[in-house]
Design a protein around this motif. Structure first.
Motif, PDB file in Angstrom:
ATOM      1  N   VAL A 157     -37.432   2.523  18.125  1.00 51.46           N
ATOM      2  CA  VAL A 157     -36.401   1.617  17.614  1.00 51.46           C
ATOM      3  C   VAL A 157     -35.447   1.312  18.762  1.00 51.46           C
ATOM      4  O   VAL A 157     -34.997   2.223  19.466  1.00 51.46           O
ATOM      5  N   GLY A 158     -35.180   0.038  18.967  1.00 49.97           N
ATOM      6  CA  GLY A 158     -34.228  -0.379  19.986  1.00 49.97           C
ATOM      7  C   GLY A 158     -32.948  -0.857  19.326  1.00 49.97           C
ATOM      8  O   GLY A 158     -32.990  -1.526  18.282  1.00 49.97           O
ATOM      9  N   ILE A 159     -31.805  -0.513  19.911  1.00 53.03           N
ATOM     10  CA  ILE A 159     -30.506  -0.999  19.436  1.00 53.03           C
ATOM     11  C   ILE A 159     -29.830  -1.698  20.608  1.00 53.03           C
ATOM     12  O   ILE A 159     -29.660  -1.101  21.677  1.00 53.03           O
ATOM     13  N   THR A 160     -29.475  -2.951  20.417  1.00 53.81           N
ATOM     14  CA  THR A 160     -28.782  -3.698  21.460  1.00 53.81           C
ATOM     15  C   THR A 160     -27.307  -3.802  21.089  1.00 53.81           C
ATOM     16  O   THR A 160     -26.963  -4.272  20.007  1.00 53.81           O
ATOM     17  N   VAL A 161     -26.446  -3.345  21.979  1.00 53.58           N
ATOM     18  CA  VAL A 161     -25.006  -3.364  21.730  1.00 53.58           C
ATOM     19  C   VAL A 161     -24.371  -4.315  22.728  1.00 53.58           C
ATOM     20  O   VAL A 161     -24.372  -4.065  23.936  1.00 53.58           O
ATOM     21  N   GLY A 162     -23.855  -5.415  22.233  1.00 57.37           N
ATOM     22  CA  GLY A 162     -23.214  -6.419  23.078  1.00 57.37           C
ATOM     23  C   GLY A 162     -22.205  -7.182  22.250  1.00 57.37           C
ATOM     24  O   GLY A 162     -21.368  -6.575  21.568  1.00 57.37           O
ATOM     25  N   THR A 163     -22.277  -8.516  22.275  1.00 56.19           N
ATOM     26  CA  THR A 163     -21.397  -9.333  21.440  1.00 56.19           C
ATOM     27  C   THR A 163     -21.576  -8.961  19.976  1.00 56.19           C
ATOM     28  O   THR A 163     -20.628  -8.948  19.194  1.00 56.19           O
ATOM     29  N   GLY A 164     -22.823  -8.665  19.594  1.00 53.24           N
ATOM     30  CA  GLY A 164     -23.134  -8.124  18.278  1.00 53.24           C
ATOM     31  C   GLY A 164     -23.949  -6.857  18.453  1.00 53.24           C
ATOM     32  O   GLY A 164     -24.068  -6.327  19.551  1.00 53.24           O
ATOM     33  N   ILE A 165     -24.491  -6.362  17.354  1.00 52.95           N
ATOM     34  CA  ILE A 165     -25.415  -5.231  17.418  1.00 52.95           C
ATOM     35  C   ILE A 165     -26.711  -5.659  16.758  1.00 52.95           C
ATOM     36  O   ILE A 165     -26.738  -6.033  15.584  1.00 52.95           O
ATOM     37  N   GLY A 166     -27.782  -5.640  17.541  1.00 57.18           N
ATOM     38  CA  GLY A 166     -29.094  -6.006  17.029  1.00 57.18           C
ATOM     39  C   GLY A 166     -30.021  -4.810  17.053  1.00 57.18           C
ATOM     40  O   GLY A 166     -29.678  -3.740  17.557  1.00 57.18           O
TER      41      GLY A 166
END
Length: 278
Positions: free
Chosen positions: A89-98
């Motif tokens: 599972v990948g979690i992208t944390v930036g302007t939002g969280i995907g």
């Protein structure tokens, strides 16, 4: 703009147009792959936006469209921290969280293409309003802009921090990146803010571990800049809230492809889909 960027890249890398076989596109939001458009994206305000068709028309090349977090997740599975693993599972944390989910080496997109939206899982049912319209989403607390809001509110209430000096007193200039910088300067207030954010991310990751039982959860994005100290707290909170058997078989690690995961993943998904058609 797309055409110009393509030509600039080819010139810089010494490539030629004839060697380009197609393009992979990563976009935030809910993707309708059958209609080849972005159904909705809360941070950009798009509704049924036909970005794949527009780019295909400009480039006159085959194109593949997917969610940007799916792209980043695929990249970490293919070339990064998840190499050789089946369940990631990948979690992208930036302007939002995907989020993106790989099970059995395949991207799980769900019935409508919305699988993996980790940022819009609820961590506080009476919580802050999120850009998606819901309340208490993880994104409303732990995305880059939300981290900055949390820090500004504390400073406005009288907390002391080197952050005030870093922005010459203009608190509107505070960003997640500056908070990470203050953390590296051993600022106590930045440490307090990031400890809270890490615990929230740990809660979200515990929900993932208990639901999907992955081999690894890879965290991608600017938040990785907060360093190992952040991950210690994330792991501790996730362990406290996860089934023991699930946690013990799952690593929680930073991504290995900073700044490039989305690009590499979009290319990888394009390649995989082209080969499936051959």
């Amino acid at each position: 703009m797309v055409a110009e960027a393509t030509e600039e890249t080819l010139t810089r890398e010494g490539g030629v147009r004839e060697h380009v076989v197609g393009a992979g596109i990563g976009c935030p939001g809910s993707i309708d792959r059958s209609r080849r458009l972005v159904r909705t994206t809360s941070n950009l305000g798009w509704v049924d936006y036909p970005i794949r068709g527009q780019i295909a028309n400009v480039l006159q090349l085959p194109t593949v469209l997917d969610n940007d977090a799916n792209c980043a997740t695929y990249a970490e599975w293919w070339r990064g921290a998840g190499r050789g693993l089946e369940h990631l599972v990948g979690i992208t944390v930036g302007t939002g969280i995907g989020g993106g989910v790989m099970l059995g080496g395949k991207i799980m997109r769900g019935a409508s293409g919305s699988a993996g939206e980790v940022g819009h899982t609820t961590i506080d049912f009476n919580g802050r309003r999120c850009s998606c319209g819901n309340y208490g989403c993880l994104e409303a607390y732990a995305s880059g802009p939300s981290i900055a809001v949390r820090a500004r509110r504390g400073l406005e209430a009288g907390c002391k921090s080197v952050l005030t000096e870093l922005v010459d007193g203009d608190l509107d200039r505070i960003s997640a990146a500056l908070i990470y910088k203050a953390l590296m300067l051993e600022d106590k207030y930045a440490h307090e803010v990031m400890l809270e954010i890490a615990k929230l991310l740990g809660i979200g990751i515990a929900n993932i571990i208990n639901t999907l039982n992955p081999d690894v959860v890879v965290v991608v994005g600017g938040v990785v800049g907060a360093g190992e100290h952040l991950f210690e707290t994330i792991r501790s909170e996730a362990q406290r809230r996860s089934f023991r058997s699930a946690f013990e078989t799952c690593d929680i690690v930073p991504g290995e492809l900073p700044e490039t995961a989305g690009i590499i993943g979009a290319a990888g998904i394009f390649i995989s889909e082209i080969f499936e058609q051959l």
